[in-house]
Design an enzyme around this catalytic site. Structure first.
Site, PDB file in Angstrom:
ATOM      1  N   TYR A 159       7.904  -1.760  -6.595  1.00 32.66           N
ATOM      2  CA  TYR A 159       7.095  -2.530  -5.646  1.00 32.66           C
ATOM      3  C   TYR A 159       7.574  -3.984  -5.562  1.00 32.66           C
ATOM      4  O   TYR A 159       7.727  -4.538  -4.469  1.00 32.66           O
ATOM      5  CB  TYR A 159       5.624  -2.484  -6.072  1.00 32.66           C
ATOM      6  CG  TYR A 159       4.678  -3.137  -5.101  1.00 32.66           C
ATOM      7  CD1 TYR A 159       4.374  -2.537  -3.881  1.00 32.66           C
ATOM      8  CD2 TYR A 159       4.077  -4.361  -5.403  1.00 32.66           C
ATOM      9  CE1 TYR A 159       3.503  -3.137  -2.983  1.00 32.66           C
ATOM     10  CE2 TYR A 159       3.197  -4.970  -4.513  1.00 32.66           C
ATOM     11  CZ  TYR A 159       2.918  -4.348  -3.306  1.00 32.66           C
ATOM     12  OH  TYR A 159       2.055  -4.941  -2.417  1.00 32.66           O
ATOM     13  N   ILE A 192      -6.193  -8.295  -4.296  1.00 32.40           N
ATOM     14  CA  ILE A 192      -7.210  -8.278  -3.249  1.00 32.40           C
ATOM     15  C   ILE A 192      -8.079  -7.030  -3.409  1.00 32.40           C
ATOM     16  O   ILE A 192      -7.601  -5.974  -3.843  1.00 32.40           O
ATOM     17  CB  ILE A 192      -6.548  -8.277  -1.846  1.00 32.40           C
ATOM     18  CG1 ILE A 192      -5.507  -9.405  -1.732  1.00 32.40           C
ATOM     19  CG2 ILE A 192      -7.612  -8.411  -0.754  1.00 32.40           C
ATOM     20  CD1 ILE A 192      -6.049 -10.805  -1.904  1.00 32.40           C
TER      21      ILE A 192
END
Length: 252
Positions: A159, A192
């Site tokens: 990632y 988030i």
């Protein structure tokens, strides 16, 4: 009274717009008077919910099922949108996946899917949109990066590599397109409150929060506001920038 963002009447494409940060971006742009088409891969119900909510609020939101890993599908979708609207003003490259694990435990598919989606997908859709923006001699491209691109995290080599590539892509494309009056910027969210980050928050909640100066997770709308700013006329003099929205992550 709303601030005039200069977005009313514009046309935008948002990839990965059915949930989380993508949905917040879609709804915020549409609320500004933007004609928004968002792409989704497989969750038709989530996409239908976004369209229904937009319709109930009188917003111009459409959904298209497009796999960003499929270059031809991206090109075909862009041409359909351009044929309907006559222009494309804003592209938000938000679609992304995460498959965390220690490097030695990652299988070929974990690496391929993350890189093909997070990097290849950005190439596919951006390459299809650019000719339309060049013809207009205007446009805003906003890529969703991550704090992982600059601040290493265990189990995120695939990632982090994909988002580091997005930062480099953003800066290089900004140089390439500046003569055509097209800006290219990125937003790098921290942790988030989304479905994608659920596992991380569940496994290391307090530990993660202790590394954030503001001691809380971000909200999808807080990332959407940064995207709104970069898409608006207030960011006309910004290009090649990566804007962190992370609450001060890993600064201590």
């Amino acid at each position: 009274m709303k601030v005039d963002s200069g977005l009313a009447g514009k046309v935008a494409i948002v990839t990965g717009g059915s949930r989380g940060i993508g949905r917040a971006i879609v709804e915020l742009l549409a609320d500004e008077g933007v004609d928004v088409t968002f792409f989704y891969r497989d969750n038709a119900q989530a996409a239908a919910d976004v369209v229904a909510a937009g319709s109930a609020a009188g917003l111009a939101i459409e959904a298209m099922q497009v796999d960003v890993c499929d270059a031809k599908a991206c090109a075909d979708a862009v041409e359909r949108i351009a044929a309907r609207t006559g222009r494309i003003d804003v592209l938000v490259n938000n679609a992304g996946v995460i498959r965390d694990n220690q490097l030695a435990a990652l299988d070929d598919d974990d690496i391929r899917v993350v890189l093909d989606t997070n990097v290849g997908g950005v190439f596919n859709i951006t390459r299809a949109v650019i000719p339309h923006m060049i013809m207009q001699r205007s446009g805003k491209i906003i890529n969703l990066s991550s704090v992982s691109a600059e601040k290493g995290g265990r189990g995120q080599t695939n990632y982090a590599a994909s988002k580091g590539a997005i930062n480099a892509f953003t800066r290089s494309l900004a140089v390439e397109l500046a003569p055509r009056k097209i800006t290219v910027n990125a937003v790098a969210p921290g942790v988030i409150e989304t479905e994608m980050s659920q596992d991380v928050r569940d496994l290391a909640g307090d530990q993660v929060k202790s590394r954030i100066l503001l001691k809380r997770y971000g909200k999808p709308q807080e990332v959407a506001y940064a995207v709104w700013f970069l898409a608006s006329r207030y960011a006309d003099y910004m290009t090649g920038q990566v804007v962190a929205v992370d609450g001060g992550f890993k600064m201590e």
